[in-house]
Design a protein around this motif. Structure first.
Motif, short mmCIF file in Angstrom:
data_model
loop_
_atom_site.label_atom_id
_atom_site.label_comp_id
_atom_site.label_asym_id
_atom_site.label_seq_id
_atom_site.Cartn_x
_atom_site.Cartn_y
_atom_site.Cartn_z
N UNK A 1 -43.14 0.72 2.27
CA UNK A 1 -42.32 0.55 2.28
C UNK A 1 -42.25 -0.98 2.73
N UNK A 2 -42.11 -0.39 4.26
CA UNK A 2 -41.97 -1.06 5.22
C UNK A 2 -42.23 -2.81 4.90
N UNK B 1 -50.29 -0.32 6.08
CA UNK B 1 -49.32 -0.96 6.26
C UNK B 1 -49.30 -2.39 5.95
N UNK C 1 -48.95 0.94 16.59
CA UNK C 1 -47.59 0.83 16.14
C UNK C 1 -46.88 1.22 14.82
N UNK C 2 -47.03 2.24 14.11
CA UNK C 2 -46.41 2.81 13.15
C UNK C 2 -45.05 3.38 13.66
N UNK C 3 -44.30 3.48 12.51
CA UNK C 3 -42.80 3.67 12.61
C UNK C 3 -42.57 5.15 13.13
N UNK C 4 -42.43 5.80 13.83
CA UNK C 4 -42.80 6.69 13.97
C UNK C 4 -42.06 7.81 13.67
N UNK C 5 -41.01 7.93 13.57
CA UNK C 5 -40.14 8.23 13.01
C UNK C 5 -39.50 8.24 12.04
N UNK C 6 -40.74 7.29 10.67
CA UNK C 6 -40.48 7.25 9.21
C UNK C 6 -41.40 7.59 9.01
N UNK D 1 -41.18 -14.07 11.54
CA UNK D 1 -40.89 -13.24 10.92
C UNK D 1 -41.33 -13.99 9.14
N UNK E 1 -42.06 -5.91 3.55
CA UNK E 1 -40.80 -5.95 3.43
C UNK E 1 -40.38 -7.60 3.01
N UNK E 2 -41.04 -8.11 2.97
CA UNK E 2 -41.18 -9.50 1.97
C UNK E 2 -40.94 -9.53 0.34
N UNK F 1 -42.28 5.53 3.77
CA UNK F 1 -41.26 4.21 4.36
C UNK F 1 -41.61 3.24 5.31
N UNK G 1 -50.48 -8.41 10.30
CA UNK G 1 -51.85 -8.11 11.75
C UNK G 1 -51.05 -7.09 11.82
#
Lengths: 287, 236
Positions: free
Chosen positions: B100-101, B149, B88-93, B73, B104-105, B97, B82
């Protein structure tokens, strides 16, 4: 009327505990069967603080802090080394932790049940119904905590990271999220909620023993599964549903002895109709 | 100077040696691709660089620093990013969002907002669908989101794992245009592709990976004209 009210407040307690199960399951992908025993830890923390002459507010703080520390240490010592191990190994470890906590409590406090008088509340009458003030407090505070948690998860950086880890741990790490830290935070939050549940529980049943956490733990786990394990609103709905049904059953003399059976029958029924629970999401299997 | 250097990298899944000690490097400012068939070890290479799977032996050096002992991380804030295989996007967001993720840093909220605006200019479709849940996007849009992202962290090295997978030829062209364009802004690119022709056409250099070993390497233009590469990977 008062039955419904009592049911809702009992449901709020179940929901608070169920949230711990569901969040840990969603994020760490494990069933933490020692979670119920955290309530017992909280109850003894309250007992000890009150016995030492502490105020009820202080007792709550002590309970929250103690439970959070227990939650974090248990995760670090017992579960973290098993990250990536088979789910069965983790499950057995969790059961082991549960017995460990109960035994420790028994060594320190003895096996006998002890009375804990948190505070004495009267009742208020609304219309014809007598409603206990402790139920009202439980319901209101429980609702506030749950609303706060919902806002936290949806709107903060850490909350979003929790959702990300719950959905895809690897992708979350690629975002720079420290997955281990998020799992630790999840255990801490779950334990804090359990501590709150323990004080509400003692308001209803003012006594604690080493196995105190077993029954509410199992019931809350049931609630989490009914609502759809992994789902935060699901745990809330499942908890409230279970609490109301329990109180209704208890108020009907013919059904009262079979209350627990009715609750678990409901679990079986819901799982037959909707195996993922009321609000559970079907996970697409990765090909 | 090599921005990324992989030396004798060995990865095992149980008794199976997925990578048998591979060596390659990506120099500052290059586009390098790793081509090879299914199961050659391309994704394994990508995942082990980012610390998603443990390596058995060897070293990964990034920007002069050995990184294979650094927790995965922390690599994002060093400038590595990467786009994983399968997006692998966050399907439920929501799209927003997800972006924004990606930052994160980054803790400066104003900066995040500006970066999201910039990404939405680069990918107009994402701008239109900001509030939409990522799981409802089409495959192409999800690829754009995964790339956007990954760009949110302002990487120095962007690694893309099979960005063309499952996309129509038109979208594949678009994706490669975006990669080329992003490279021009000064970002070094490591690309893993099954679509060797496309990958070689935009790369400076390339490596051919076959069942866990690098069997060929060279200038992309040379590999494009190499008879054995043509036969095995270009379908000519």
């Amino acid at each position: 009327m008062s039955t419904i009210f009592d049911g809702l407040s009992l449901g709020a307690i179940y929901a608070l505990i169920a949230l711990g199960y569901t969040m840990v399951y969603g994020i760490a992908k494990m069933l933490n069967f020692a979670h119920g025993d955290i309530i017992m830890v909280g109850a003894y923390a309250i007992l000890t603080t009150l016995a030492a002459g502490g105020h009820i507010g202080l007792a709550l703080v002590v309970a929250v802090v103690t439970c959070v520390i227990f939650g974090i240490v248990i995760e670090k010592v017992a579960y973290k080394p098993l990250r990536g191990a088979s789910p069965l190994a983790v499950l057995i470890t969790a059961i082991g932790v549960s017995y460990f906590l109960q035994s420790i409590a028994q060594i320190i406090f003895g096996a006998k049940a002890q009375t804990v008088t948190v505070a004495t509340f009267g009742t208020v009458s609304i219309g014809t119904a007598e409603i206990s003030i402790s139920s009202i407090i439980t319901l209101i505070v429980g609702a506030v905590i749950m609303a706060g948690l919902t806002l936290f998860v949806k709107n903060t950086r850490t909350g979003r990271a929790m959702l990300a880890v719950s959905e895809d741990r690897g992708a979350a790490q690629l975002m720079g999220i420290n997955v281990n830290r998020i799992i630790m935070i999840t255990f801490a939050i779950g334990s804090a909620l359990a501590a709150c549940a323990s004080i509400f529980y003692l308001m209803q049943i003012p006594s604690t023993e080493p196995t105190l956490g077993s029954m509410p733990g199992i019931k809350a786990f049931t609630a989490a599964v009914i609502g759809g394990i992994g789902s935060i609103p699901g745990a809330m709905i499942g908890g409230v549903l279970l609490g109301v049904i329990e109180k209704i059953c208890l108020s009907i003399p013919v059904l009262a002895p079979y209350t627990t059976a009715v609750e678990f029958a409901m679990l079986i029924l819901i799982l037959l109709v909707r195996p993922i629970g009321l609000l559970g999401k079907k996970r697409r299997e990765k090909v | 100077m090599a921005l990324l250097e992989v030396k004798n990298l060995e990865v095992c899944y149980g008794v199976i040696r997925a990578l048998k000690g591979i060596n390659f490097e990506v120099n500052q400012g290059e586009i390098v691709s790793l081509i090879g068939a299914n199961g050659a070890g391309k994704t394994t290479t990508m995942q082990s660089i980012m610390g998603l799977i443990p390596i058995k032996s060897g070293t990964v050096t990034y920007d002069g620093q050995v990184i294979n002992k650094i927790p995965g991380h922390k690599l994002v804030s060093l400038g590595m990013s990467q786009v994983p295989e399968g997006r692998r996007v966050f399907q439920e967001l929501t799209v927003y969002e997800n972006l924004v993720l990606g930052a994160y840093a980054q803790k400066d909220k104003k900066r995040i907002k500006d970066d999201i605006d910039e990404i939405c200019t680069r990918f107009p479709r994402l701008g239109e669908r900001k509030k939409q849940v990522a799981g409802t996007l089409s495959g192409g849009e999800q690829q754009m989101l995964a790339m956007g992202r990954a760009m949110m962290s302002h990487p120095k090295l962007l690694m893309l794992d099979e960005p063309s997978m499952g996309l129509s030829p038109l979208l594949v062209d678009q994706v490669f245009e975006i990669i080329k364009d992003y490279h021009k802004s000064g970002v070094t690119i490591l690309l893993v592709e099954q679509n060797a022709k496309k990958a070689l056409s935009i790369s400076d250099r390339a490596y051919v990976l076959e069942t866990g070993s690098i069997t060929m390497e060279g200038k992309a233009t040379d590999l494009l004209n190499d008879e054995s590469v043509k036969k095995a990977y270009l379908g000519e």
